[in-house]
Design a protein around this motif. Structure first.
Motif, PDB file in Angstrom:
ATOM      1  N   LEU A 129     -10.830  -5.721   8.604  1.00 18.08           N
ATOM      2  CA  LEU A 129     -10.981  -6.673   7.348  1.00 18.08           C
ATOM      3  C   LEU A 129     -12.027  -6.113   6.147  1.00 18.08           C
ATOM      4  O   LEU A 129     -11.364  -6.318   5.079  1.00 18.08           O
ATOM      5  N   ALA A 130     -13.332  -6.828   6.219  1.00 19.08           N
ATOM      6  CA  ALA A 130     -13.968  -6.806   5.386  1.00 19.08           C
ATOM      7  C   ALA A 130     -13.720  -5.232   4.547  1.00 19.08           C
ATOM      8  O   ALA A 130     -14.128  -5.382   3.359  1.00 19.08           O
ATOM      9  N   ARG A 131     -14.027  -4.676   5.350  1.00 21.76           N
ATOM     10  CA  ARG A 131     -13.970  -3.209   4.674  1.00 21.76           C
ATOM     11  C   ARG A 131     -13.405  -2.678   4.269  1.00 21.76           C
ATOM     12  O   ARG A 131     -12.616  -2.480   3.157  1.00 21.76           O
ATOM     13  N   ALA A 132     -11.709  -3.185   4.545  1.00 22.42           N
ATOM     14  CA  ALA A 132     -10.364  -2.400   4.002  1.00 22.42           C
ATOM     15  C   ALA A 132     -10.137  -3.608   2.576  1.00 22.42           C
ATOM     16  O   ALA A 132     -10.006  -3.056   1.615  1.00 22.42           O
ATOM     17  N   GLU A 133     -10.811  -4.949   2.655  1.00 27.95           N
ATOM     18  CA  GLU A 133     -10.480  -6.100   1.609  1.00 27.95           C
ATOM     19  C   GLU A 133     -12.122  -5.159   0.293  1.00 27.95           C
ATOM     20  O   GLU A 133     -11.806  -4.647  -1.023  1.00 27.95           O
ATOM     21  N   ALA A 134     -12.768  -4.137   0.892  1.00 29.05           N
ATOM     22  CA  ALA A 134     -13.680  -3.703  -0.232  1.00 29.05           C
ATOM     23  C   ALA A 134     -13.135  -2.092  -0.529  1.00 29.05           C
ATOM     24  O   ALA A 134     -13.354  -2.246  -1.729  1.00 29.05           O
ATOM     25  N   ALA A 135     -12.541  -1.378   0.457  1.00 29.28           N
ATOM     26  CA  ALA A 135     -12.240   0.240   0.345  1.00 29.28           C
ATOM     27  C   ALA A 135     -11.035  -0.894  -1.320  1.00 29.28           C
ATOM     28  O   ALA A 135     -10.876   0.199  -2.264  1.00 29.28           O
ATOM     29  N   ALA A 136      -9.659  -1.569  -1.159  1.00 33.49           N
ATOM     30  CA  ALA A 136      -8.896  -2.166  -1.908  1.00 33.49           C
ATOM     31  C   ALA A 136      -9.922  -2.498  -3.554  1.00 33.49           C
ATOM     32  O   ALA A 136      -9.375  -1.946  -4.557  1.00 33.49           O
ATOM     33  N   LEU A 137     -10.462  -3.119  -2.983  1.00 34.84           N
ATOM     34  CA  LEU A 137     -11.458  -3.574  -4.377  1.00 34.84           C
ATOM     35  C   LEU A 137     -12.430  -2.101  -5.170  1.00 34.84           C
ATOM     36  O   LEU A 137     -12.381  -2.143  -6.253  1.00 34.84           O
ATOM     37  N   ASP A 138     -11.938  -0.927  -4.195  1.00 31.20           N
ATOM     38  CA  ASP A 138     -12.414  -0.240  -5.095  1.00 31.20           C
ATOM     39  C   ASP A 138     -12.465   0.223  -5.823  1.00 31.20           C
ATOM     40  O   ASP A 138     -12.593   1.228  -6.788  1.00 31.20           O
ATOM     41  N   THR A 139     -11.005   0.677  -5.006  1.00 31.39           N
ATOM     42  CA  THR A 139     -10.009   1.515  -6.023  1.00 31.39           C
ATOM     43  C   THR A 139      -9.930   0.393  -6.721  1.00 31.39           C
ATOM     44  O   THR A 139      -9.326   1.242  -7.949  1.00 31.39           O
ATOM     45  N   LEU A 140      -9.379  -0.459  -7.259  1.00 27.43           N
ATOM     46  CA  LEU A 140      -8.945  -1.270  -8.342  1.00 27.43           C
ATOM     47  C   LEU A 140     -10.144  -0.630  -9.054  1.00 27.43           C
ATOM     48  O   LEU A 140      -9.830  -0.748 -10.933  1.00 27.43           O
ATOM     49  N   ASP A 141     -10.962  -0.746  -8.537  1.00 31.44           N
ATOM     50  CA  ASP A 141     -12.190  -0.897 -10.131  1.00 31.44           C
ATOM     51  C   ASP A 141     -12.325   0.749 -10.476  1.00 31.44           C
ATOM     52  O   ASP A 141     -12.242   0.830 -11.498  1.00 31.44           O
ATOM     53  N   THR A 142     -12.395   1.673  -9.706  1.00 29.34           N
ATOM     54  CA  THR A 142     -12.047   2.882  -9.914  1.00 29.34           C
ATOM     55  C   THR A 142     -10.293   3.577 -10.989  1.00 29.34           C
ATOM     56  O   THR A 142     -10.753   4.287 -11.362  1.00 29.34           O
ATOM     57  N   ARG A 143      -9.499   3.002 -10.595  1.00 33.20           N
ATOM     58  CA  ARG A 143      -7.914   3.354 -11.016  1.00 33.20           C
ATOM     59  C   ARG A 143      -7.288   2.116 -11.604  1.00 33.20           C
ATOM     60  O   ARG A 143      -6.608   2.074 -12.221  1.00 33.20           O
ATOM     61  N   GLY A 144      -8.010   1.086 -11.813  1.00 36.77           N
ATOM     62  CA  GLY A 144      -7.083   0.482 -12.902  1.00 36.77           C
ATOM     63  C   GLY A 144      -6.154  -0.470 -12.380  1.00 36.77           C
ATOM     64  O   GLY A 144      -6.249  -0.407 -10.562  1.00 36.77           O
ATOM     65  N   PRO A 145      -5.770  -1.620 -12.533  1.00 39.58           N
ATOM     66  CA  PRO A 145      -4.475  -1.783 -11.721  1.00 39.58           C
ATOM     67  C   PRO A 145      -3.544  -1.439 -11.573  1.00 39.58           C
ATOM     68  O   PRO A 145      -3.051   0.002 -12.109  1.00 39.58           O
ATOM     69  N   LEU A 146      -3.002  -1.567 -10.224  1.00 46.26           N
ATOM     70  CA  LEU A 146      -1.682  -1.116  -9.265  1.00 46.26           C
ATOM     71  C   LEU A 146      -1.399  -2.023  -8.586  1.00 46.26           C
ATOM     72  O   LEU A 146      -1.420  -2.757  -8.496  1.00 46.26           O
ATOM     73  N   THR A 147      -0.034  -1.449  -8.257  1.00 47.07           N
ATOM     74  CA  THR A 147       0.768  -2.499  -7.973  1.00 47.07           C
ATOM     75  C   THR A 147      -0.214  -2.387  -5.990  1.00 47.07           C
ATOM     76  O   THR A 147      -0.278  -1.526  -5.789  1.00 47.07           O
ATOM     77  N   GLY A 148       1.317  -3.768  -5.723  1.00 45.37           N
ATOM     78  CA  GLY A 148       0.945  -3.353  -3.897  1.00 45.37           C
ATOM     79  C   GLY A 148       1.409  -1.457  -3.400  1.00 45.37           C
ATOM     80  O   GLY A 148      -0.006  -1.579  -2.515  1.00 45.37           O
ATOM     81  N   SER A 149       1.859  -1.088  -3.609  1.00 50.33           N
ATOM     82  CA  SER A 149       2.497   0.016  -2.741  1.00 50.33           C
ATOM     83  C   SER A 149       1.741   1.016  -3.647  1.00 50.33           C
ATOM     84  O   SER A 149       1.097   1.856  -2.633  1.00 50.33           O
ATOM     85  N   GLN A 150       1.099   1.032  -4.342  1.00 51.16           N
ATOM     86  CA  GLN A 150      -0.208   1.515  -4.994  1.00 51.16           C
ATOM     87  C   GLN A 150      -0.982   1.709  -4.163  1.00 51.16           C
ATOM     88  O   GLN A 150      -2.101   2.819  -4.201  1.00 51.16           O
ATOM     89  N   LEU A 151      -1.767   0.685  -4.551  1.00 51.61           N
ATOM     90  CA  LEU A 151      -2.902   0.486  -3.758  1.00 51.61           C
ATOM     91  C   LEU A 151      -2.793   0.716  -2.184  1.00 51.61           C
ATOM     92  O   LEU A 151      -3.739   0.841  -1.705  1.00 51.61           O
ATOM     93  N   SER A 152      -1.568   0.622  -1.799  1.00 55.47           N
ATOM     94  CA  SER A 152      -1.792   0.948  -0.032  1.00 55.47           C
ATOM     95  C   SER A 152      -1.597   2.286   0.322  1.00 55.47           C
ATOM     96  O   SER A 152      -2.702   3.439   1.056  1.00 55.47           O
ATOM     97  N   ALA A 153      -1.241   2.973  -0.979  1.00 52.83           N
ATOM     98  CA  ALA A 153      -1.205   4.669  -0.193  1.00 52.83           C
ATOM     99  C   ALA A 153      -2.567   5.718  -1.206  1.00 52.83           C
ATOM    100  O   ALA A 153      -2.672   6.241  -0.331  1.00 52.83           O
ATOM    101  N   ALA A 154      -2.929   4.297  -2.155  1.00 51.49           N
ATOM    102  CA  ALA A 154      -4.282   5.311  -2.505  1.00 51.49           C
ATOM    103  C   ALA A 154      -5.644   4.592  -0.997  1.00 51.49           C
ATOM    104  O   ALA A 154      -7.006   5.406  -0.984  1.00 51.49           O
TER     105      ALA A 154
END
Length: 391
Positions: A129-154
């Motif tokens: 879970l910690a790795r999944a959360e970190a990956a989600a935060l890294d993706t938001l930092d890289t790509r900017g605001p995302l919807t839940g479906s966009q974040l899940s796809a990434a």
């Protein structure tokens, strides 16, 4: 004993609503945060409620002013908090709401999800879970605001599926993305940004943000109780317990820290107000308000008898106790309103408040229609009268 206490009549309680909830025209707020603070927090289960509750309390400005406060200036944020429900609060108050209520919710949510992961039997655990959360935060930092479906796809980890209640007849497969995003939001590590679509949409984008500053829980609860008493007093400990979702022990400790004064009500019962808040509050000018579903002024107490005739409850509330759109006159609910598919604002009185009231309500309905413009608002929790008006 109670006969010697200061009396706060029903009429004065309604006057307090006009002034303190900023519903009388002369009391309206100049900023969105000020409007929210006047009722401590705005219900946010429906995206439109935040906007329409603010509109009713704001001296000037359209939906864009509220959007600016939510997404540009970030003076207002949505938090999972009171009664495990989404509310919007000012950023000044957010650390206190977080510490007094949201932290405990976040801990419980995480514990429950980790239990589901363990029961699923795929070896998913706290480290995963910690790795999944970190990956989600890294993706938001890289790509900017995302919807839940966009974040899940990434983020591949967010496309993981688990089985709940395995082996039981109600066994169900569920994706983890919604739960992981909910945990990050509950922890204050992400917040809701601009939605896809208009201000009535709940399809939010998410952004990475810093958790709220730590405040001792007891101190935070006392501050919330103090602010709530000023906005909603006279009120009882039962009202505060219902509004916050705290245990009775926490309610009593918070009130003891505040040191409220006791007052007498018209029916001979007693209630609490902020320390020293027993002096008469001058009545504001006559006022009408059209408040949205779940507005705080309609939902602020467990016992709402001072502003709501019990005979009107079945028309204005759904089966779960959620209030629909309401029409107010001088601190009393006198009817309900709705928006039809063509955009027309329609309303119906459930009592006869007089010709002056009808004229003021008509003017307020016109103000609401102009503010809403081309947007269409349908409450998530629909009530009998709202459905009738739309039909």
């Amino acid at each position: 004993m109670s006969a010697s206490l200061p009396l706060i009549s029903t009429t004065e309680r309604r006057s307090r609503l006009g002034r303190r909830h900023r519903l009388a025209p002369s009391a309206r707020a100049t900023t969105v945060a000020e409007a929210a603070d006047s009722v401590v927090a705005l219900h946010a289960t429906d995206a439109a409620t935040v906007f329409l509750s603010t509109r009713a309390r704001l001296a000037a400005g359209g939906p864009g002013v509220v959007e600016q406060a939510l997404y540009d200036d970030v003076r207002l944020v949505r938090l999972l908090s009171m009664r495990n429900t989404l509310f919007a609060v000012s950023t000044e108050l957010a650390p206190y709401v977080d510490a007094s209520i949201a932290r405990a919710i976040a801990v419980k949510e995480r514990r429950t999800f980790l239990k589901h992961l363990d029961e699923d039997g795929q070896g998913l655990d706290a480290e995963w879970l910690a790795r999944a959360e970190a990956a989600a935060l890294d993706t938001l930092d890289t790509r900017g605001p995302l919807t839940g479906s966009q974040l899940s796809a990434a983020v591949p980890a967010l496309r993981q599926k688990i089985t709940l209640s395995r082996g039981k007849k109600y066994e169900a497969e569920q994706g983890v993305a919604t739960r992981v995003i909910r945990l990050l939001a509950a922890d204050g590590r992400i917040r809701r940004d601009r939605p896809r679509g208009s201000w009535t949409s709940s399809q939010f984008r998410w952004v990475h943000t810093a958790p709220w500053p730590a405040v001792p829980a007891a101190e935070a609860r006392a501050e919330i109780a103090r602010l709530w008493l000023h906005a909603y007093g006279p009120a009882t400990e039962a009202d505060l317990k219902w509004w916050t979702g705290w245990t009775l022990t926490d309610v009593r400790k918070a009130l003891a820290a505040v040191g409220p004064d006791q007052v007498r009500l018209d029916d001979g019962s007693t209630a609490l107000v902020s320390p020293g808040d027993t002096a008469p509050v001058p009545a504001p000018e006559p006022w009408a308000a059209l408040l949205p579903a779940l507005d705080p002024t309609g939902m602020g107490w467990a016992d709402r008898g001072f502003h709501l005739d019990a005979a009107h409850r079945s028309a204005l509330f759904d089966y779960a106790g959620n209030i629909g759109p309401t029409v107010w006159w001088n601190g009393e609910i006198v009817g309900g309103w709705a928006q039809r598919p063509d955009g027309e604002i329609v309303w119906r009185l459930l009592t006869d408040p007089g010709r002056a009231a009808e004229k003021a309500i008509t003017a307020e309905a016109s103000r609401l229609a102009a503010w809403v413009g081309d947007a269409r608002v349908t409450p998530r929790f629909r009530t009998p009268l709202e459905r009738e008006l739309v039909a």
